[in-house]
Design a protein around this motif. Structure first.
Motif, PDB file in Angstrom:
ATOM      1  N   LEU A  21     -13.032  -3.135   4.080  1.00 43.85           N
ATOM      2  CA  LEU A  21     -12.242  -3.627   2.950  1.00 43.85           C
ATOM      3  C   LEU A  21     -10.824  -4.010   3.373  1.00 43.85           C
ATOM      4  N   LEU A  22     -10.235  -3.209   4.265  1.00 37.95           N
ATOM      5  CA  LEU A  22      -8.819  -3.410   4.563  1.00 37.95           C
ATOM      6  C   LEU A  22      -8.533  -3.775   6.015  1.00 37.95           C
TER       7      LEU A  22
ATOM      8  N   ARG B 220      -9.439  -7.281   7.580  1.00 34.43           N
ATOM      9  CA  ARG B 220      -8.681  -8.425   7.048  1.00 34.43           C
ATOM     10  C   ARG B 220      -7.329  -8.571   7.700  1.00 34.43           C
ATOM     11  N   LEU B 221      -6.868  -7.516   8.361  1.00 29.21           N
ATOM     12  CA  LEU B 221      -5.572  -7.588   9.030  1.00 29.21           C
ATOM     13  C   LEU B 221      -5.793  -7.684  10.526  1.00 29.21           C
TER      14      LEU B 221
ATOM     15  N   ALA C 117      -1.684  -0.126  10.628  1.00 29.16           N
ATOM     16  CA  ALA C 117      -1.203   1.256  10.523  1.00 29.16           C
ATOM     17  C   ALA C 117      -0.619   1.496   9.135  1.00 29.16           C
ATOM     18  N   LEU C 118       0.148   0.521   8.629  1.00 28.60           N
ATOM     19  CA  LEU C 118       0.777   0.684   7.315  1.00 28.60           C
ATOM     20  C   LEU C 118      -0.275   0.823   6.224  1.00 28.60           C
ATOM     21  N   VAL C 119      -1.310  -0.002   6.297  1.00 31.64           N
ATOM     22  CA  VAL C 119      -2.350   0.062   5.270  1.00 31.64           C
ATOM     23  C   VAL C 119      -3.030   1.437   5.271  1.00 31.64           C
TER      24      VAL C 119
ATOM     25  N   GLY D  64      -1.044   3.809   3.374  1.00 31.88           N
ATOM     26  CA  GLY D  64      -1.302   3.634   1.945  1.00 31.88           C
ATOM     27  C   GLY D  64      -2.580   4.321   1.515  1.00 31.88           C
ATOM     28  N   VAL D  65      -3.631   4.174   2.323  1.00 28.06           N
ATOM     29  CA  VAL D  65      -4.914   4.803   1.990  1.00 28.06           C
ATOM     30  C   VAL D  65      -4.751   6.320   1.904  1.00 28.06           C
TER      31      VAL D  65
ATOM     32  N   VAL E 198      -3.119   7.263  -1.338  1.00 33.21           N
ATOM     33  CA  VAL E 198      -3.979   7.103  -2.510  1.00 33.21           C
ATOM     34  C   VAL E 198      -5.042   8.208  -2.550  1.00 33.21           C
TER      35      VAL E 198
ATOM     36  N   LEU F  47       9.372   4.354   5.093  1.00 33.81           N
ATOM     37  CA  LEU F  47       8.561   3.193   5.479  1.00 33.81           C
ATOM     38  C   LEU F  47       8.127   2.417   4.240  1.00 33.81           C
TER      39      LEU F  47
ATOM     40  N   ALA G 133       2.249   9.183  -5.879  1.00 33.49           N
ATOM     41  CA  ALA G 133       1.700   8.604  -4.639  1.00 33.49           C
ATOM     42  C   ALA G 133       0.612   7.581  -4.923  1.00 33.49           C
ATOM     43  N   LEU G 134      -0.100   7.710  -6.041  1.00 38.00           N
ATOM     44  CA  LEU G 134      -1.196   6.781  -6.319  1.00 38.00           C
ATOM     45  C   LEU G 134      -0.667   5.369  -6.538  1.00 38.00           C
TER      46      LEU G 134
ATOM     47  N   GLY H  57       1.152   4.113  -3.446  1.00 40.19           N
ATOM     48  CA  GLY H  57       0.212   3.819  -2.365  1.00 40.19           C
ATOM     49  C   GLY H  57      -0.520   2.512  -2.613  1.00 40.19           C
TER      50      GLY H  57
ATOM     51  N   PHE I   1       1.809  -0.361  -2.220  1.00 39.07           N
ATOM     52  CA  PHE I   1       2.080  -0.511  -0.798  1.00 39.07           C
ATOM     53  C   PHE I   1       0.957  -1.296  -0.111  1.00 39.07           C
ATOM     54  N   ILE I   2      -0.284  -0.893  -0.380  1.00 38.85           N
ATOM     55  CA  ILE I   2      -1.425  -1.604   0.215  1.00 38.85           C
ATOM     56  C   ILE I   2      -1.395  -3.068  -0.212  1.00 38.85           C
TER      57      ILE I   2
ATOM     58  N   VAL J 245       1.365  -4.974   1.710  1.00 35.39           N
ATOM     59  CA  VAL J 245       1.031  -5.205   3.119  1.00 35.39           C
ATOM     60  C   VAL J 245      -0.052  -6.276   3.248  1.00 35.39           C
ATOM     61  N   MET J 246      -1.036  -6.232   2.357  1.00 32.19           N
ATOM     62  CA  MET J 246      -2.153  -7.161   2.469  1.00 32.19           C
ATOM     63  C   MET J 246      -1.787  -8.568   2.005  1.00 32.19           C
TER      64      MET J 246
END
Lengths: 293, 340
Positions: free
Chosen positions: A87-88, A91-92, A100-102, A105-106, A109, B253, B305-306, B309, B312-313, B316-317
């Motif tokens: 999924l993530l 794509r990068l 690493a940043l994504v 985020g995971v 979450v 970050l 954080a939800l 986060g 954030f995703i 970045v994407m």
């Protein structure tokens, strides 16, 4: 002497837990260059799914039931890792920092969702009762669960080695760690190797999650944090992309940490970081790592 | 030029307004509650900027930045509480200690690059966190942290009625940090930092000592983080292990990426927004109407954080460059349309 054996084997048991998380981190990094901060969440997902299976069996589990819980936990974590990768991460492609940043985020979450559902308190993991008994080795009374950790880690190391050595996908993974562009140029699709590595790394972390929650007396979304950091340290000391290196480093760190903690309370973590600094100064590529051209 | 021609006068006006707001009669900022929230937000904005110097400007992905912030908090708190030196000297010493620590840690960890560097700095940062929690020599107070001895700092910074002085101190620290980083990044050393980020080999070939420049960026960023730590000590009134947590660096970050790296103002806005969002979101989820949402969905949403986060995703994407990046893209589009 007994104390010496006890601390040594306890240290190896701890090292086994570090190895379970570090092996995946190391392969994922070695093959794809991804610093996977989500690896801690793979561990937590595995721990919670394993906990769910085990608690269906009652307040304690027999050994086959525990192994089932461990496998289901590992499988769930592996599938979750696969999902994140598809999924993530893919794509990068080759944007390493963003990857690493994504994963950061995971991990946020997953932590928030699990924390919101279950709260951050420890929930007792229904482990087999004999884990609490002691095994006599050389006069030292070793807690039985440590032996389980070590056996699992060794099994995983052997399985990993066999897969890398004797299967086609293993060959592709090894070649990819060595030189990914060359493998691509030969017309072999490395993407499948990526997915395999993510699944395997997730599986090992999920199995590790179940064991970690036995070791830390319960599951919570917070158990992964320290293990992830130790996983990173193990990977750096052992050498990126080298699974045997991770094994060696994990055992070393587990044992050194236990001994340091025994002779000077609380100094264990400190000594490990000093060790990291020394390894970096003398051998920046890690114990069994290769210098990248 | 992508900069809007009114941006500098407007920024001056905004700073003047923010500085004068506490004494300008009745407005939201004349309430101590909001002053406190904003003071903390300013400190985070400054801290995000020091992180931007590393991550955005120099291309160093450090995961151990919390260590230097915590050094500022703890060293000044210990020196003040044990009556070693007067409070402002304690702050200065904590900055020096932090710079020295960064020099040592940086010298070791900058032997690695890229992702390995991230892992190594993370390990050093966590070591600091552990040392603080272990309470060696009974200095750091372990898990509970240490309360700042209020008798040892000027009475200006004590009592709710005086919150505006904390607010001003935080605003001043932010402006100072901004000025230093503006000066550094526009200097010739700053050019080298950017070159290191874009093509390190090239810089090496040009005959420059790349390690020394990286170390310079690392130490400047650490010293400024310690300064903000000393101000945080006054704003928070205590030194707590949460300031040394790896979570702090991850938040930084997030702030830089959400606000947009390399633009300076992006990081500051990101930090201020993040800080306010996390405090406000907690208030929001305490409300009655929130309790009507089913627990399986309301529970996770109650964790800041939800949302952060997921945001954030998303950034970045799909929106690299964050807020300031989006702004500059819009500006670019407007300018090109005008010139056609």
């Amino acid at each position: 002497m007994e104390t010496f054996i006890l601390i040594g084997i306890t240290g190896i048991g701890l090292g086994a837990l570090y190895f379970l998380i570090a092996s995946g981190l190391s392969l994922i990094y070695g093959l794809m260059g991804v610093l996977n901060f989500a690896h801690g969440s793979f561990l937590t997902v595995g721990a919670f799914v394993g906990f769910w299976v085990a608690s269906k069996m009652g307040f304690e589990t027999s050994m086959p039931e525990f192994i089932l819980a461990m496998l289901v936990g590992g499988l769930a974590a592996g599938l979750f890792a696969l999902l994140i990768e598809q999924l993530l991460i893919t794509r990068l492609y080759d944007r390493h920092i963003d990857q690493a940043l994504v994963t950061v985020g995971v991990s946020l979450v997953v932590g928030a969702v699990l924390g919101g559902w279950f709260g951050n308190d420890l929930r007792m993991f229904p482990a087999p009762l004999w884990f609490l008994s002691a095994i006599d080795i050389g006069g030292a009374k070793i807690p039985a669960d440590r032996v389980v950790y070590i056996a699992t880690a060794v099994l995983l190391l052997v399985g990993n080695w066999a897969l890398l050595k004797f299967t086609r996908i293993g060959l592709i993974i090894r070649a990819g760690v060595e030189n990914r562009n060359m493998v691509n140029a030969l017309g072999i699709n490395v993407r499948r190797a990526f997915s395999t590595v993510f699944f395997l790394g997730g599986f090992a972390a999920g199995v590790g999650g179940v064991l970690v929650s036995v070791y830390s007396n319960g599951v919570s979304p917070l158990i992964a944090a320290t293990y992830l950091i130790y996983g990173f340290i193990v990977v750096v000391i052992g050498g990126m992309g080298s699974v045997p290196g991770s094994f060696l480093a994990a055992m070393m760190i587990g044992v050194i940490r236990q001994f340091a903690n025994y002779y000077a309370t609380g100094l264990g973590d400190f000594v490990v970081v000093i060790l990291l600094a020394v390894v970096l100064l003398i051998r920046p590529q890690g114990l069994l790592g290769k210098v990248r051209s | 030029m992508l900069r809007w021609k009114y941006s500098r006068p407007l920024l001056g006006l905004l700073i003047a307004l923010l500085a004068l707001a506490p004494i300008l009669g009745a407005n939201p900022l004349s309430r101590p509650g909001l002053q406190q929230t904003m003071a903390v937000a300013f400190i985070w904005g400054g801290l995000a900027l020091t992180y931007d110097l590393l991550f955005g400007f120099t291309g160093l992905l450090s995961f151990g930045h919390a260590l230097y912030f915590a050094t500022g908090v703890y060293v000044s708190c210990i020196l003040i509480n044990h009556e070693v030196v007067v409070w402002w000297l304690a702050a200065l010493i904590s900055i020096a200690v932090s710079a020295l620590l960064a020099l040592l840690v940086g010298a070791a960890s900058l032997r690695t690059t890229g992702i390995t560097f991230a892992m190594v700095t993370l390990a050093f940062g966590e070591a600091g966190h552990v040392i603080i929690q272990r309470n060696f020599f009974n200095l750091t107070g372990g898990e509970n942290g240490i309360a700042l001895n209020a008798d040892r700092i000027p009475s200006l910074f004590i009592s709710v009625a005086n919150t505006k002085f904390i607010y001003w101190a935080a605003l001043a620290a932010l402006i100072f940090t901004y000025a230093v980083i503006w000066w550094v990044t526009e200097s010739s050393a700053g050019r080298v930092f950017a070159a290191l980020r874009d093509n390190e080999l090239r810089v090496q070939v040009l005959g420059l000592n790349t390690q020394r420049y990286k170390l310079l960026a690392f130490v400047i960023s650490a010293a400024l983080a310690a300064l903000l730590g000393a101000v945080m000590l006054i704003a928070a009134g205590s030194a707590a292990p949460r300031f040394a947590d790896a979570g702090v660096t991850i938040s930084l970050l997030l702030m830089v990426v959400l606000g947009g790296a390399v633009t300076r103002w992006g990081a500051v806005i990101g930090g201020i927004f993040y800080s306010i969002a996390t405090t406000r979101m907690q208030d929001l989820t305490q409300q009655e109407s929130f309790k009507t949402i089913p627990k399986w969905i309301g529970g996770p949403i109650a964790e800041p954080a939800l949302v952060l986060g997921l945001l954030f995703i998303f950034v970045v994407m799909f929106a690299p460059g964050g807020l300031s990046g989006a702004y500059y893209r819009l500006r670019l589009r407007a300018i090109t349309k005008k010139s056609q």
